[in-house]
Motif scaffolding. Structure first.
Motif, PDB file in Angstrom:
ATOM      1  N   VAL A 263       0.808  -1.224   0.000  1.00 14.02           N
ATOM      2  CA  VAL A 263       0.000   0.000   0.000  1.00 14.02           C
ATOM      3  C   VAL A 263       0.838   1.270   0.000  1.00 14.02           C
ATOM      4  CG1 VAL A 263      -2.051  -1.021   1.030  1.00 14.02           C
ATOM      5  CG2 VAL A 263      -0.240  -0.163   2.509  1.00 14.02           C
ATOM      6  N   SER A 264       2.122   1.167   0.310  1.00 16.63           N
ATOM      7  CA  SER A 264       2.953   2.378   0.292  1.00 16.63           C
ATOM      8  C   SER A 264       3.013   3.001  -1.093  1.00 16.63           C
ATOM      9  CB  SER A 264       4.368   2.058   0.783  1.00 16.63           C
ATOM     10  OG  SER A 264       4.980   1.080  -0.037  1.00 16.63           O
ATOM     11  N   GLN A 265       2.767   2.202  -2.144  1.00 20.01           N
ATOM     12  CA  GLN A 265       2.764   2.743  -3.504  1.00 20.01           C
ATOM     13  C   GLN A 265       1.679   3.803  -3.690  1.00 20.01           C
ATOM     14  OE1 GLN A 265       1.166   0.016  -6.595  1.00 20.01           O
ATOM     15  NE2 GLN A 265       0.589  -1.349  -4.894  1.00 20.01           N
ATOM     16  N   PHE A 266       0.650   3.773  -2.837  1.00 19.19           N
ATOM     17  CA  PHE A 266      -0.463   4.704  -2.961  1.00 19.19           C
ATOM     18  C   PHE A 266      -0.299   5.957  -2.105  1.00 19.19           C
ATOM     19  CE2 PHE A 266      -2.611   0.437  -3.470  1.00 19.19           C
ATOM     20  CZ  PHE A 266      -2.650   0.491  -4.857  1.00 19.19           C
ATOM     21  N   HIS A 267       0.734   6.020  -1.277  1.00 24.82           N
ATOM     22  CA  HIS A 267       0.880   7.159  -0.375  1.00 24.82           C
ATOM     23  C   HIS A 267       0.965   8.504  -1.095  1.00 24.82           C
ATOM     24  CE1 HIS A 267       2.488   4.351   3.046  1.00 24.82           C
ATOM     25  NE2 HIS A 267       1.188   4.263   2.870  1.00 24.82           N
ATOM     26  N   PRO A 268       1.704   8.637  -2.199  1.00 19.91           N
ATOM     27  CA  PRO A 268       1.729   9.944  -2.883  1.00 19.91           C
ATOM     28  C   PRO A 268       0.348  10.414  -3.325  1.00 19.91           C
ATOM     29  CG  PRO A 268       3.545   8.570  -3.635  1.00 19.91           C
ATOM     30  CD  PRO A 268       2.662   7.690  -2.808  1.00 19.91           C
TER      31      PRO A 268
ATOM     32  N   ILE B 153      -6.467   6.189  -7.803  1.00 18.40           N
ATOM     33  CA  ILE B 153      -5.793   4.924  -7.526  1.00 18.40           C
ATOM     34  C   ILE B 153      -6.116   3.892  -8.603  1.00 18.40           C
ATOM     35  CG2 ILE B 153      -5.720   2.945  -5.955  1.00 18.40           C
ATOM     36  CD1 ILE B 153      -4.232   5.372  -4.897  1.00 18.40           C
ATOM     37  N   ILE B 154      -7.387   3.826  -8.982  1.00 19.14           N
ATOM     38  CA  ILE B 154      -7.831   2.766  -9.892  1.00 19.14           C
ATOM     39  C   ILE B 154      -7.444   3.056 -11.347  1.00 19.14           C
ATOM     40  CG2 ILE B 154      -9.834   1.537 -10.802  1.00 19.14           C
ATOM     41  CD1 ILE B 154     -11.237   2.110  -8.163  1.00 19.14           C
ATOM     42  N   TYR B 155      -7.706   4.306 -11.791  1.00 17.74           N
ATOM     43  CA  TYR B 155      -7.545   4.622 -13.210  1.00 17.74           C
ATOM     44  C   TYR B 155      -6.555   5.747 -13.492  1.00 17.74           C
ATOM     45  CZ  TYR B 155     -11.996   2.104 -13.524  1.00 17.74           C
ATOM     46  OH  TYR B 155     -13.000   1.170 -13.432  1.00 17.74           O
ATOM     47  N   ALA B 156      -5.992   6.360 -12.465  1.00 18.69           N
ATOM     48  CA  ALA B 156      -5.145   7.540 -12.637  1.00 18.69           C
ATOM     49  C   ALA B 156      -5.934   8.685 -13.271  1.00 18.69           C
ATOM     50  CB  ALA B 156      -3.901   7.227 -13.471  1.00 18.69           C
ATOM     51  N   PHE B 157      -7.247   8.767 -12.958  1.00 22.94           N
ATOM     52  CA  PHE B 157      -8.060   9.891 -13.399  1.00 22.94           C
ATOM     53  C   PHE B 157      -7.853  11.043 -12.416  1.00 22.94           C
ATOM     54  CE2 PHE B 157     -11.513   6.999 -15.457  1.00 22.94           C
ATOM     55  CZ  PHE B 157     -10.665   6.771 -16.529  1.00 22.94           C
ATOM     56  N   ASP B 158      -7.415  12.174 -12.907  1.00 29.32           N
ATOM     57  CA  ASP B 158      -7.209  13.358 -12.068  1.00 29.32           C
ATOM     58  C   ASP B 158      -8.465  14.218 -12.174  1.00 29.32           C
ATOM     59  OD1 ASP B 158      -6.174  15.312 -10.493  1.00 29.32           O
ATOM     60  OD2 ASP B 158      -4.769  16.103 -11.979  1.00 29.32           O
ATOM     61  N   VAL B 159      -9.454  13.945 -11.331  1.00 28.81           N
ATOM     62  CA  VAL B 159     -10.769  14.564 -11.476  1.00 28.81           C
ATOM     63  C   VAL B 159     -10.913  15.783 -10.579  1.00 28.81           C
ATOM     64  CG1 VAL B 159     -11.829  12.379 -12.117  1.00 28.81           C
ATOM     65  CG2 VAL B 159     -11.839  13.078  -9.729  1.00 28.81           C
ATOM     66  N   GLN B 160     -11.682  16.746 -11.053  1.00 24.24           N
ATOM     67  CA  GLN B 160     -12.048  17.934 -10.294  1.00 24.24           C
ATOM     68  C   GLN B 160     -13.457  17.739  -9.719  1.00 24.24           C
ATOM     69  OE1 GLN B 160      -9.774  20.356  -9.707  1.00 24.24           O
ATOM     70  NE2 GLN B 160      -8.404  18.970 -10.837  1.00 24.24           N
ATOM     71  N   PRO B 161     -13.874  18.602  -8.782  1.00 28.53           N
ATOM     72  CA  PRO B 161     -15.180  18.381  -8.136  1.00 28.53           C
ATOM     73  C   PRO B 161     -16.363  18.273  -9.085  1.00 28.53           C
ATOM     74  CG  PRO B 161     -13.900  19.962  -6.882  1.00 28.53           C
ATOM     75  CD  PRO B 161     -13.112  19.694  -8.145  1.00 28.53           C
TER      76      PRO B 161
ATOM     77  N   ALA C  87      -2.275   6.187 -20.986  1.00 30.33           N
ATOM     78  CA  ALA C  87      -2.613   5.694 -19.646  1.00 30.33           C
ATOM     79  C   ALA C  87      -1.460   5.895 -18.680  1.00 30.33           C
ATOM     80  CB  ALA C  87      -2.978   4.219 -19.712  1.00 30.33           C
ATOM     81  N   GLN C  88      -1.797   6.327 -17.454  1.00 32.96           N
ATOM     82  CA  GLN C  88      -0.802   6.560 -16.430  1.00 32.96           C
ATOM     83  C   GLN C  88      -0.783   5.385 -15.443  1.00 32.96           C
ATOM     84  OE1 GLN C  88       1.276   9.311 -16.506  1.00 32.96           O
ATOM     85  NE2 GLN C  88       0.257   9.596 -18.498  1.00 32.96           N
ATOM     86  N   PRO C  89       0.321   5.220 -14.693  1.00 27.77           N
ATOM     87  CA  PRO C  89       0.408   4.112 -13.730  1.00 27.77           C
ATOM     88  C   PRO C  89      -0.749   4.133 -12.732  1.00 27.77           C
ATOM     89  CG  PRO C  89       2.553   5.126 -14.021  1.00 27.77           C
ATOM     90  CD  PRO C  89       1.569   6.007 -14.742  1.00 27.77           C
TER      91      PRO C  89
ATOM     92  N   GLY D 184      -9.174  -4.002   1.605  1.00 26.61           N
ATOM     93  CA  GLY D 184      -8.570  -2.682   1.442  1.00 26.61           C
ATOM     94  C   GLY D 184      -8.370  -1.938   2.748  1.00 26.61           C
ATOM     95  N   ARG D 185      -8.408  -2.657   3.868  1.00 21.41           N
ATOM     96  CA  ARG D 185      -8.360  -1.969   5.165  1.00 21.41           C
ATOM     97  C   ARG D 185      -7.031  -1.263   5.420  1.00 21.41           C
ATOM     98  NH1 ARG D 185      -7.907  -7.353   5.679  1.00 21.41           N
ATOM     99  NH2 ARG D 185      -6.428  -8.321   7.121  1.00 21.41           N
ATOM    100  N   TYR D 186      -5.930  -1.789   4.940  1.00 24.31           N
ATOM    101  CA  TYR D 186      -4.636  -1.133   5.177  1.00 24.31           C
ATOM    102  C   TYR D 186      -4.553   0.182   4.396  1.00 24.31           C
ATOM    103  CZ  TYR D 186      -3.663  -5.835   6.846  1.00 24.31           C
ATOM    104  OH  TYR D 186      -3.728  -7.030   7.503  1.00 24.31           O
ATOM    105  N   PHE D 187      -5.067   0.150   3.173  1.00 21.45           N
ATOM    106  CA  PHE D 187      -5.143   1.371   2.369  1.00 21.45           C
ATOM    107  C   PHE D 187      -6.038   2.401   3.058  1.00 21.45           C
ATOM    108  CE2 PHE D 187      -7.671   3.840  -0.637  1.00 21.45           C
ATOM    109  CZ  PHE D 187      -6.695   4.452  -1.409  1.00 21.45           C
TER     110      PHE D 187
END
Length: 509
Positions: free
Chosen positions: A138-143, A178-186, A261-263, A437-440
Motif C-alpha cells: 500500500v505504500s505505492q499509494f501514499h503519494p 488509484i484505480i484509473y489515474a483519473f485526475d478529477v475535479q469536483p 494511460a498513467q500508472p 482494502g483496510r490497510y489502504f
C-alpha cells in the motif's frame, strides 16, 4: 383479488404447511417470541437495529440471537468471542455471503465480487486485489493519498463551513486516481457518474426489504405486471451501477490504446495478465476496479465526517493531538506517512472514531453453508449470520465507559499505543471476508486526520450573527450509519497555515 395478492396468498399457504408439518425440533439461540407463519421476522428492527440487538442479547443472556420466519433464519452475533469462534475458527462454514434478491438484480455477484459466494472465483478476485493492497504494497499509494488530502485542505480554506461535499470529493477522487489515474475535479462527469450509482445503492438500503426479497419467485414477473414496480426500479438502478463499472473502464482502455494511460491499479492488472484469454480477464478487472470504488469511497467519507463531529464535541482531545503534532511535525510542513510511528495520539483518535462510531454498525450478512452447533444452539444451513459490530465495540468489559469518546484508552502511561486493548478491526468485517482494502483505508485516514489537525482548529460553525451553531449527534439508521448533515468551521491554527496549504496544493497542480 389483485394478482400480486394471489401470489402472496399461495406463498403464505405453502409456508404455513411447511412450518407446521412434522419435523425435528432444534434448540435455536434465543430471540423474541414468534408469531404464526411469519415467525418473528416482524420483530427485526428496521432502524438502529444494532442497539436493539445488543439490548436483547443482554436480556436473553446470550451472545447469539435468532429470528426466523417465511423460510428464513437470521442469527446475530453480539460478542467478539462468538464472532471469532464462528467467522474465523469455522470460516469454511461462515465465509459465504447472503445477498438480497433485489440487490442481486441491481448489482449481482458477477460484478460486485464482495457479494460472490465463497469459492474459487471469489478467491481469485481476492488474490488479485490483495496483492496490490496488502501491507507491503500500500505504500505505492501514499503519494496519491497525500495529494487528495492536500486538495481537501485547500478546498476547506475556500469553503470552511460546508465541508461535506469536499470530504466526499476527496474520498471519491482518491479512489478514481488509484484505480484509473483519473485526475478529477469536483465537477468532473466521471465522479458524478459513480456518485449516482452509489446513490442507487443507498436507495435500496433505505427502502429496506422488498417483497421480492421475501418471495424470490416474484423476480420472474414481467416489469409491466401489477405489483412489479420493484423490477422497474431495479432496471433503473442497474443501469447506473453498470455505468459505474463499465464507463470508467472503457475510458481507461481508450487511454491505453492511445498510449496515454498513467500508472494505476488497472494498468498493473492489465500488464500482469495472461493475454491468451483477455476477454474473460477484463470482466474480472471490471469487477475488481468497480467494486473498489463502491466499497471504499463511502466508508472513508463517513469516517472522516464522523472524525470532524468528534473533534467539535471534544475540543480537549483535539488540543491533545495537536500538541503531539506540533512536537513531531512542527509548523513548516504537513504530516507524512513516515511520521506515523511518532504520532500515537493520531492513531488513537483514528481507532476511537472507528470504535465509537463504526460506519457499518451491522456487518454485511454472512451465510452458513452447513448445519452447525455453537454453545448448545443450532444454526441451520442457509442462515443469515450477521456480526453486530456496534455491540462488540461497545462491550464495557473490553472498552470501559464505551459511550465516551476517549482515545486515551488506546494509549499507555508513557504515551505509546497499548497492545492489550483490541483495535477495532471489526469495523472492517470478519473472517475471510474482512475488507481487503483496510490497510489502504487506514493509511488514508491517518493522513487526513493528522493533516486536518496540523493546520486547522475544527470548531462549531457560526451563524450570520456570529453565534455558534449547535451540533446534534444524530446518525442515520441505515446499513451505512453516518452523521446527519451538520456544519463545521475550519479555522487556520496559525498565520503560516494558509500559505503552507496553498503551497502544498500548488505543488500538486
Amino acid at each position: 383479488m389483485a394478482p400480486t395478492l394471489v401470489y402472496v396468498s399461495i406463498a403464505l399457504t405453502a409456508l404455513w404447511a411447511i412450518a407446521f408439518r412434522k419435523r425435528q425440533h432444534y434448540r435455536y439461540p434465543p430471540g423474541p417470541k414468534s408469531l404464526p407463519i411469519v415467525g418473528n421476522i416482524l420483530h427485526v428492527p428496521t432502524g438502529h437495529g444494532w442497539i436493539t440487538f445488543r439490548d436483547w442479547a443482554r436480556q436473553y443472556g446470550s451472545d447469539l440471537l435468532h429470528f426466523h420466519g417465511l423460510g428464513m433464519h437470521i442469527v446475530v452475533v453480539n460478542s467478539a468471542k462468538a464472532a471469532k469462534d464462528l467467522f474465523e475458527k469455522r470460516y469454511i462454514n461462515y465465509s459465504d455471503k447472503e445477498v438480497s434478491t433485489m440487490m442481486l438484480q441491481v448489482a449481482g455477484p458477477e460484478r460486485n465480487w464482495i457479494m460472490m459466494p465463497y469459492g474459487d472465483e471469489w478467491k481469485e478476485h481476492r488474490r488479485l486485489f490483495h496483492q496490490h493492497f496488502r501491507p507491503g504494497s500500500v505504500s505505492q499509494f501514499h503519494p496519491k493519498q497525500s495529494k487528495a488530502v492536500r486538495r481537501l485542505l485547500n478546498l476547506l480554506l475556500d469553503s470552511r463551513d460546508d465541508f461535506l461535499p469536499h470530504v466526499r470529493y476527496m474520498s471519491g477522487s482518491l479512489i478514481l486516481d488509484i484505480i484509473y489515474a483519473f485526475d478529477v475535479q469536483p465537477d468532473d462527469s466521471r465522479l458524478a457518474l459513480v456518485e449516482k450509482a452509489m446513490s442507487a445503492g443507498e436507495e435500496i438500503v433505505k427502502t429496506g426489504i422488498f417483497l421480492v426479497d421475501i418471495f424470490p419467485i416474484l423476480m420472474y414477473l414481467p416489469a409491466w405486471f401489477p405489483g412489479a414496480g420493484f423490477k422497474r426500479k431495479a432496471a433503473k438502478w442497474k443501469a447506473l451501477v453498470d455505468d459505474m463499472y463499465e464507463v470508467p473502464y472503457g475510458l481507461f482502455k481508450t487511454a491505453v490504446n492511445e498510449g496515454g494511460a498513467q500508472p494505476c491499479l488497472t494498468l498493473s492488472l492489465l500488464s500482469e495478465a495472461d493475454t491468451t484469454d483477455i476477454s474473460k480477464l477484463e470482466e474480472t478487472f471490471i469487477a475488481l476496479t468497480g467494486t473498489a470504488y463502491s466499497a471504499g469511497s463511502d466508508t472513508t467519507a463517513i469516517t472522516i465526517t464522523t472524525f470532524v463531529l468528534a473533534m467539535i464535541l471534544n475540543p480537549e482531545i483535539q488540543a491533545f493531538v495537536q500538541e503531539e503534532l506540533d512536537q513531531v511535525v512542527g509548523n513548516d510542513r504537513l504530516p507524512v506517512m513516515e511520521d506515523q510511528p511518532s504520532l500515537p495520539r493520531v492513531a488513537a483518535v483514528m481507532h476511537e472514531v472507528m470504535r465509537r462510531y463504526p460506519p457499518m454498525p451491522l456487518a454485511t450478512p454472512h451465510r452458513s453453508t452447513t448445519d452447525d452447533e455453537y454453545n448448545g444452539y443450532h444454526i441451520p444451513a442457509g442462515s443469515m449470520v450477521i456480526g453486530n459490530t456496534w455491540a462488540i465495540l461497545h462491550d464495557e468489559e473490553v472498552y470501559p465507559d464505551p459511550f465516551s469518546f476517549n482515545p486515551k484508552r488506546f494509549l499507555s502511561e508513557d504515551g505509546k499505543l497499548r497492545d492489550d486493548v483490541p483495535l477495532p478491526t471489526e469495523t472492517f468485517g470478519y473472517g475471510r471476508r474482512i475488507c481487503a482494502g483496510r490497510y489502504f483505508a487506514m493509511d488514508a485516514l491517518f493522513l487526513a486526520i493528522s493533516s486536518l489537525l496540523a493546520v486547522f482548529n475544527i470548531e462549531k460553525a457560526v451563524d450570520e450573527n456570529g453565534k455558534p451553531i449547535e451540533v446534534k449527534v444524530e446518525f442515520t439508521p441505515y446499513v451505512f450509519s453516518q452523521p446527519k448533515p451538520f456544519k463545521a468551521r475550519f479555522k487556520p491554527r496559525n498565520p503560516g497555515a494558509e500559505s503552507l496549504i496553498r503551497s502544498a496544493a500548488l505543488a500538486d497542480a
